[in-house]
Motif scaffolding. Sequence first.
Motif, PDB file in Angstrom:
ATOM      1  N   ASP A  63       0.816  -1.214   0.000  1.00 31.91           N
ATOM      2  CA  ASP A  63       0.000   0.000   0.000  1.00 31.91           C
ATOM      3  C   ASP A  63       0.850   1.264   0.000  1.00 31.91           C
ATOM      4  O   ASP A  63       0.427   2.307  -0.516  1.00 31.91           O
ATOM      5  CB  ASP A  63      -0.921   0.028   1.229  1.00 31.91           C
ATOM      6  N   ARG A  64       2.058   1.190   0.579  1.00 28.62           N
ATOM      7  CA  ARG A  64       2.835   2.412   0.803  1.00 28.62           C
ATOM      8  C   ARG A  64       4.166   2.495   0.063  1.00 28.62           C
ATOM      9  O   ARG A  64       4.654   3.595  -0.178  1.00 28.62           O
ATOM     10  CB  ARG A  64       3.100   2.559   2.305  1.00 28.62           C
ATOM     11  N   ASN A  67       4.980  -1.835  -5.481  1.00 25.71           N
ATOM     12  CA  ASN A  67       3.817  -2.339  -6.217  1.00 25.71           C
ATOM     13  C   ASN A  67       3.365  -3.698  -5.688  1.00 25.71           C
ATOM     14  O   ASN A  67       4.192  -4.570  -5.404  1.00 25.71           O
ATOM     15  CB  ASN A  67       4.147  -2.481  -7.702  1.00 25.71           C
ATOM     16  N   LEU A 185      -0.649   3.109  -2.761  1.00 29.54           N
ATOM     17  CA  LEU A 185      -1.764   4.040  -2.677  1.00 29.54           C
ATOM     18  C   LEU A 185      -1.296   5.419  -2.235  1.00 29.54           C
ATOM     19  O   LEU A 185      -0.171   5.589  -1.749  1.00 29.54           O
ATOM     20  CB  LEU A 185      -2.804   3.523  -1.674  1.00 29.54           C
ATOM     21  N   LYS A 186      -2.161   6.389  -2.411  1.00 26.64           N
ATOM     22  CA  LYS A 186      -1.877   7.708  -1.860  1.00 26.64           C
ATOM     23  C   LYS A 186      -1.867   7.590  -0.338  1.00 26.64           C
ATOM     24  O   LYS A 186      -2.542   6.755   0.251  1.00 26.64           O
ATOM     25  CB  LYS A 186      -2.944   8.709  -2.305  1.00 26.64           C
ATOM     26  N   GLU A 187      -1.108   8.450   0.290  1.00 26.17           N
ATOM     27  CA  GLU A 187      -0.893   8.348   1.733  1.00 26.17           C
ATOM     28  C   GLU A 187      -2.196   8.263   2.516  1.00 26.17           C
ATOM     29  O   GLU A 187      -2.329   7.487   3.460  1.00 26.17           O
ATOM     30  CB  GLU A 187      -0.059   9.537   2.227  1.00 26.17           C
ATOM     31  N   GLY A 188      -3.185   9.008   2.138  1.00 26.92           N
ATOM     32  CA  GLY A 188      -4.442   9.025   2.880  1.00 26.92           C
ATOM     33  C   GLY A 188      -5.270   7.768   2.682  1.00 26.92           C
ATOM     34  O   GLY A 188      -6.165   7.472   3.478  1.00 26.92           O
ATOM     35  N   ASP A 189      -4.976   6.990   1.606  1.00 29.26           N
ATOM     36  CA  ASP A 189      -5.763   5.791   1.321  1.00 29.26           C
ATOM     37  C   ASP A 189      -5.182   4.536   1.956  1.00 29.26           C
ATOM     38  O   ASP A 189      -5.857   3.507   2.034  1.00 29.26           O
ATOM     39  CB  ASP A 189      -5.859   5.570  -0.191  1.00 29.26           C
ATOM     40  N   ALA A 190      -3.922   4.587   2.390  1.00 30.07           N
ATOM     41  CA  ALA A 190      -3.262   3.409   2.944  1.00 30.07           C
ATOM     42  C   ALA A 190      -3.720   3.157   4.383  1.00 30.07           C
ATOM     43  O   ALA A 190      -3.836   4.076   5.183  1.00 30.07           O
ATOM     44  CB  ALA A 190      -1.737   3.592   2.911  1.00 30.07           C
TER      45      ALA A 190
END
Length: 414
Positions: A63-64, A67, A185-190
């Motif tokens: 996620d962070r 891939n 993912l974008k930081e807020g989505d992880a």
Amino acid sequence: MNVKFRLTLLNFLQFFVWGSWLISLGGYMIVTLKFSGVEVGSIFATMGIASLFMPAVMGIISDRFINAEKVLGFCHLAGAALLLIASRVTDYPSLYIIMLFNSMAYMPTIALANTVSYNALEKNNLDIVKSFPPIRVWGTVGFIAAMWMVDFLGFTKSPMQLYVSAGAAFLLGLYSFTMPKRPPLKEGDAKSFASSIGLDAFVLFRSRKMAIFFIFSMFLGAALQITNLFGGSFLDDFKTTYPDSFGVQHPNLLLSISQISETLFILTIPFFLQKFGIKNVMLFSIVAWVLRFGLFGIGNPGSGLYLLVLSMIIYGMAFDFFNISGSLFVEREADPKIRASAQGLFMLMTNGLGAFFGGILSGWVVDFFTENGVRNWHNIWFTFAGYALVLAIVFPFIFKYKHEKYESLENLTH
């Protein structure tokens, strides 16, 4: 190449790797390596240990930082190397450590394979809810195909089963790198680590109903791996009384009926949920575990072969009904804000703590009823059946849940 075909191959290999050894390794360790029941149980319990934290760790990495398809590939390549090492090891301490690391490599790949599949379908503008289940079914086909291959090659009591698994893991590792890219993912989505393993859903334990459900999930999770651990060695112990029987000659083929049944019973779940409701379907699952073990206790590969086959068929109900209806129960009862974490907690209780305690305690039971190397399988299976019977008697009285009409299983795929 068609993305559905590519994902079908991915899921086929994903479970082919596992099916190559999961059902037959216990027999190999008991019959060939002469391990005790506790030693075999503890090695299988490594999957429970790994399930407690490794899916969350690898999920956060994908996620962070890296891939998802690459994380999936690296995990399978590591697993292939570890399986090759395991095939050369014959002492318990070394095999335990190697299989622990193999579990740490493999268990996260189940969720990662789903993530990669969802991403590929989404990128190709395909409906995940409609497209993924028919693809995932091929994972079970892969598991069965691996069992049959190991059986027909005569590897059920041989370390060669680990070579088969390692070869498939190596191919899948390389193949994973070719899948559509799923970047971090974008930081807020992880999700956080706590959220990934369901720790922020522990607030649900404040509800008596949810606490009871999760505790029973752990108890049922303990039953899931028992026949995987000892089914092969159980059938092998009939080699003196029924040496030419189908079950002794082809144990994996007989045991694979369980996986075939699993795929068929999934199709019946909508009917049972609509007719009887979630609570009763869960109870049917627990009663099915009583029959699963009890029929093993009175069956044999000769005149009692039909009892063993019936036990294999019942396994589909025992396995599917609690897992699917339990997941649906969590989906309905958990606050939407922590629904994903609640599903993570459900998996942690069944495949983590449940599998760990099931592996350890079942090993103790087998050793308790073993004298001078001779296992009393009647008492062993009846003990497991008695355990499930106690759960079946207690469950309806302490788990209070009103019958609700079933409408859709779509939420279970999210």
